[in-house]
Design a protein around this motif. Structure first.
Motif, PDB file in Angstrom:
ATOM      1  N   LEU A  40       0.676  -1.509  -0.173  1.00 41.59           N
ATOM      2  CA  LEU A  40       0.010  -0.186   0.136  1.00 41.59           C
ATOM      3  C   LEU A  40       0.441   0.998   0.137  1.00 41.59           C
ATOM      4  O   LEU A  40       0.198   2.848  -0.941  1.00 41.59           O
ATOM      5  N   CYS A  41       1.911   1.331   0.662  1.00 47.83           N
ATOM      6  CA  CYS A  41       2.922   2.167   0.767  1.00 47.83           C
ATOM      7  C   CYS A  41       3.611   2.620  -0.605  1.00 47.83           C
ATOM      8  O   CYS A  41       3.949   3.855  -0.929  1.00 47.83           O
ATOM      9  N   SER A  42       3.720   1.494  -0.712  1.00 45.89           N
ATOM     10  CA  SER A  42       4.228   1.128  -2.911  1.00 45.89           C
ATOM     11  C   SER A  42       3.426   2.073  -3.575  1.00 45.89           C
ATOM     12  O   SER A  42       3.735   2.850  -4.541  1.00 45.89           O
ATOM     13  N   ALA A  43       2.152   1.761  -3.315  1.00 43.60           N
ATOM     14  CA  ALA A  43       0.950   1.948  -4.108  1.00 43.60           C
ATOM     15  C   ALA A  43       0.894   4.028  -4.437  1.00 43.60           C
ATOM     16  O   ALA A  43       0.081   4.483  -5.002  1.00 43.60           O
ATOM     17  N   ARG A  44       0.589   4.360  -3.249  1.00 46.49           N
ATOM     18  CA  ARG A  44       0.585   5.388  -3.088  1.00 46.49           C
ATOM     19  C   ARG A  44       2.271   6.464  -3.116  1.00 46.49           C
ATOM     20  O   ARG A  44       1.958   7.553  -4.247  1.00 46.49           O
ATOM     21  N   LEU A  45       2.979   5.891  -3.082  1.00 47.66           N
ATOM     22  CA  LEU A  45       4.482   6.561  -3.879  1.00 47.66           C
ATOM     23  C   LEU A  45       5.183   6.702  -4.755  1.00 47.66           C
ATOM     24  O   LEU A  45       5.693   7.301  -5.392  1.00 47.66           O
ATOM     25  N   LEU A  46       4.377   5.020  -6.071  1.00 48.89           N
ATOM     26  CA  LEU A  46       4.866   5.424  -7.106  1.00 48.89           C
ATOM     27  C   LEU A  46       3.745   6.060  -8.140  1.00 48.89           C
ATOM     28  O   LEU A  46       5.613   6.790  -9.078  1.00 48.89           O
ATOM     29  N   ALA A 105     -11.073  -6.279  -1.336  1.00 46.43           N
ATOM     30  CA  ALA A 105     -10.952  -5.109   0.247  1.00 46.43           C
ATOM     31  C   ALA A 105      -9.056  -4.884  -0.391  1.00 46.43           C
ATOM     32  O   ALA A 105      -9.064  -3.424   0.319  1.00 46.43           O
ATOM     33  N   LEU A 106      -8.340  -5.660  -0.797  1.00 40.69           N
ATOM     34  CA  LEU A 106      -6.773  -5.167  -0.941  1.00 40.69           C
ATOM     35  C   LEU A 106      -7.155  -4.354  -2.608  1.00 40.69           C
ATOM     36  O   LEU A 106      -6.092  -3.359  -1.738  1.00 40.69           O
ATOM     37  N   GLY A 107      -7.703  -5.030  -3.056  1.00 40.51           N
ATOM     38  CA  GLY A 107      -8.304  -3.785  -4.199  1.00 40.51           C
ATOM     39  C   GLY A 107      -8.651  -2.612  -3.938  1.00 40.51           C
ATOM     40  O   GLY A 107      -8.133  -1.564  -4.491  1.00 40.51           O
ATOM     41  N   GLY A 108      -9.238  -2.583  -3.327  1.00 44.53           N
ATOM     42  CA  GLY A 108     -10.160  -1.101  -2.950  1.00 44.53           C
ATOM     43  C   GLY A 108      -9.072  -0.077  -2.176  1.00 44.53           C
ATOM     44  O   GLY A 108      -8.709   1.030  -2.784  1.00 44.53           O
ATOM     45  N   TRP A 109      -8.480  -1.022  -1.104  1.00 45.16           N
ATOM     46  CA  TRP A 109      -7.726  -0.157  -0.772  1.00 45.16           C
ATOM     47  C   TRP A 109      -6.278   0.598  -1.771  1.00 45.16           C
ATOM     48  O   TRP A 109      -5.225   1.149  -1.262  1.00 45.16           O
ATOM     49  N   VAL A 110      -6.173  -0.757  -2.183  1.00 47.21           N
ATOM     50  CA  VAL A 110      -4.838  -0.286  -3.305  1.00 47.21           C
ATOM     51  C   VAL A 110      -5.413   0.854  -4.306  1.00 47.21           C
ATOM     52  O   VAL A 110      -4.890   1.818  -4.669  1.00 47.21           O
ATOM     53  N   LEU A 111      -6.523   0.815  -4.725  1.00 51.93           N
ATOM     54  CA  LEU A 111      -6.524   1.814  -5.571  1.00 51.93           C
ATOM     55  C   LEU A 111      -6.508   3.193  -5.323  1.00 51.93           C
ATOM     56  O   LEU A 111      -6.479   4.743  -5.532  1.00 51.93           O
ATOM     57  N   ARG A 112      -7.524   2.947  -3.706  1.00 54.28           N
ATOM     58  CA  ARG A 112      -7.632   4.497  -3.227  1.00 54.28           C
ATOM     59  C   ARG A 112      -5.863   5.203  -3.286  1.00 54.28           C
ATOM     60  O   ARG A 112      -5.852   6.038  -3.058  1.00 54.28           O
ATOM     61  N   GLU A 113      -5.142   4.260  -2.553  1.00 48.70           N
ATOM     62  CA  GLU A 113      -3.815   4.822  -2.485  1.00 48.70           C
ATOM     63  C   GLU A 113      -3.372   5.210  -3.834  1.00 48.70           C
ATOM     64  O   GLU A 113      -2.277   6.271  -3.653  1.00 48.70           O
ATOM     65  N   LEU A 114      -3.263   4.698  -4.942  1.00 51.23           N
ATOM     66  CA  LEU A 114      -3.008   5.329  -5.929  1.00 51.23           C
ATOM     67  C   LEU A 114      -3.407   6.338  -6.636  1.00 51.23           C
ATOM     68  O   LEU A 114      -2.774   7.178  -6.708  1.00 51.23           O
ATOM     69  N   LEU A 115      -4.712   6.477  -6.265  1.00 53.61           N
ATOM     70  CA  LEU A 115      -5.872   7.545  -6.594  1.00 53.61           C
ATOM     71  C   LEU A 115      -5.317   8.951  -5.576  1.00 53.61           C
ATOM     72  O   LEU A 115      -4.606  10.427  -6.416  1.00 53.61           O
ATOM     73  N   TYR A 116      -4.831   8.300  -4.583  1.00 51.93           N
ATOM     74  CA  TYR A 116      -4.607   9.604  -3.815  1.00 51.93           C
ATOM     75  C   TYR A 116      -3.250  10.332  -3.709  1.00 51.93           C
ATOM     76  O   TYR A 116      -2.322  11.045  -3.679  1.00 51.93           O
ATOM     77  N   GLY A 117      -2.381   8.641  -4.093  1.00 56.00           N
ATOM     78  CA  GLY A 117      -0.520   9.255  -4.815  1.00 56.00           C
ATOM     79  C   GLY A 117      -0.751  10.060  -5.750  1.00 56.00           C
ATOM     80  O   GLY A 117       0.147  10.915  -5.789  1.00 56.00           O
ATOM     81  N   VAL A 118      -1.458   9.840  -6.704  1.00 59.31           N
ATOM     82  CA  VAL A 118      -1.725  10.800  -7.968  1.00 59.31           C
ATOM     83  C   VAL A 118      -2.377  12.193  -7.670  1.00 59.31           C
ATOM     84  O   VAL A 118      -1.432  13.228  -8.381  1.00 59.31           O
ATOM     85  N   SER A 119      -3.063  12.139  -7.138  1.00 58.01           N
ATOM     86  CA  SER A 119      -3.379  13.669  -6.482  1.00 58.01           C
ATOM     87  C   SER A 119      -1.837  14.226  -6.010  1.00 58.01           C
ATOM     88  O   SER A 119      -1.865  15.454  -5.871  1.00 58.01           O
ATOM     89  N   PHE A 136      10.135  16.260   0.901  1.00 58.22           N
ATOM     90  CA  PHE A 136      10.624  14.584   1.070  1.00 58.22           C
ATOM     91  C   PHE A 136       9.356  14.614   3.224  1.00 58.22           C
ATOM     92  O   PHE A 136       8.866  13.798   3.085  1.00 58.22           O
ATOM     93  N   GLY A 137      10.029  15.708   4.419  1.00 63.19           N
ATOM     94  CA  GLY A 137       8.642  15.234   4.907  1.00 63.19           C
ATOM     95  C   GLY A 137       7.888  15.680   4.599  1.00 63.19           C
ATOM     96  O   GLY A 137       7.097  15.398   5.314  1.00 63.19           O
ATOM     97  N   SER A 138       7.735  16.640   3.953  1.00 64.36           N
ATOM     98  CA  SER A 138       5.729  16.767   3.726  1.00 64.36           C
ATOM     99  C   SER A 138       5.326  15.176   3.443  1.00 64.36           C
ATOM    100  O   SER A 138       3.925  14.628   3.589  1.00 64.36           O
ATOM    101  N   LEU A 139       5.998  13.771   2.466  1.00 61.78           N
ATOM    102  CA  LEU A 139       5.319  13.484   1.745  1.00 61.78           C
ATOM    103  C   LEU A 139       4.934  12.119   3.396  1.00 61.78           C
ATOM    104  O   LEU A 139       4.662  11.428   3.269  1.00 61.78           O
TER     105      LEU A 139
END
Length: 264
Positions: free
Chosen positions: A22-28, A75-89, A152-155
């Motif tokens: 999930l961390c990778s999905a947000r940072l990618l 549920a895991l797929g939904g969380w991954v999609l959320r993290e990807l969307l937030y990471g894009v933002s 970096f600190g903000s991220l």
């Protein structure tokens, strides 16, 4: 016995693997969009290695994890999609000041009538020389100063504000990103405003001179004067342009904090 032991170890590593994923999905998306974390010019292996390293750091040293265990693959797929969307933002917001520098440089070259394609047609490049120059200059200034650690600190702090899987897409968050994109566009136009004034001054001077002396063919001097005069204005004002663009980079911290607050 050995198989049971391996199975028990894999089950014990399950929450850690999910948190790292999930961390990778947000940072990618951030690594692909923001030049401070690589951007498009960095090789794929470097970006993926950076994302994996940061994800492991957040899990091992930061203790970032899920508040509730994973119950199903859906549920895991939904969380991954959320993290990807937030990471894009987050990636879009972090990359906007650098995109503003590129837009401002392209606007400058458009007004001057110069570009890499126009001056070097055999090179096959459609990039703006001033746009790429301002973009890389801003990246260099951000990386060599105190701006990059701030971003970096903000991220990293964003993981404490918006927990894993807790991002909720909302109209307020979307409008916040759209407003920031409009601000970046306005910054790009402001960067090219002095060049627009210089170009208009050259055209006005040539028009008055042609009216005063119609026997002189001054139209051919328009393009060289715009190119040379615009280059002088750009050289004299590069310091002010960098300060304006760096101010936008420094404002990224507050923009990311507000985005995290709206996305909870």
């Amino acid at each position: 016995m050995n198989l049971e032991l391996v199975r028990a170890q894999l089950e014990a590593l399950g929450p850690d693997a999910v948190a790292v994923a999930l961390c990778s999905a947000r940072l990618l998306p951030v690594a692909f969009l923001c030049p401070l974390l690589g951007g498009q010019a960095t090789p794929m292996t470097v970006r993926l290695g950076l994302v994996l390293s940061l994800s492991l750091f957040l899990r091992v040293e930061g203790g970032i994890g899920l508040a509730t265990p994973v119950t199903s693959a859906l549920a895991l797929g939904g969380w991954v999609l959320r993290e990807l969307l937030y990471g894009v933002s987050v990636g879009l917001v972090a990359a906007l000041p650098f995109d503003a520098a590129r837009m401002g440089g392209r606007f400058i070259d458009l007004l001057r009538g110069t570009s890499a394609e126009a001056s070097l047609p055999w090179a096959g490049s459609r990039e703006s020389a001033s746009g790429e120059g301002l973009y890389h200059l801003l990246v260099g200034l951000a990386m060599t100063g105190a701006v990059a650690p701030w971003i970096f600190g903000s991220l990293i702090r964003g993981f404490a504000v918006v927990k894993l899987g807790a991002f909720v897409p909302s109209e307020a968050a979307a409008m916040h990103v759209v407003t920031l994109a409009g601000g970046a566009l306005a910054t790009g136009l402001a960067v090219g405003a002095p060049m627009a004034a210089a170009t208009l001054a050259v055209d006005c001077f040539l028009a008055l001179a042609s009216r005063a002396a119609p026997q002189m063919n001054l139209q051919e001097l328009g393009a060289p004067l715009r190119i040379l005069g615009g280059g002088v204005v750009l050289w004299l004002g590069i310091g002010l342009l960098c300060e304006r663009l760096l101010a936008g980079v420094l404002a990224t911290d507050g923009a990311l904090s507000l985005l995290g607050t709206l996305g909870r």
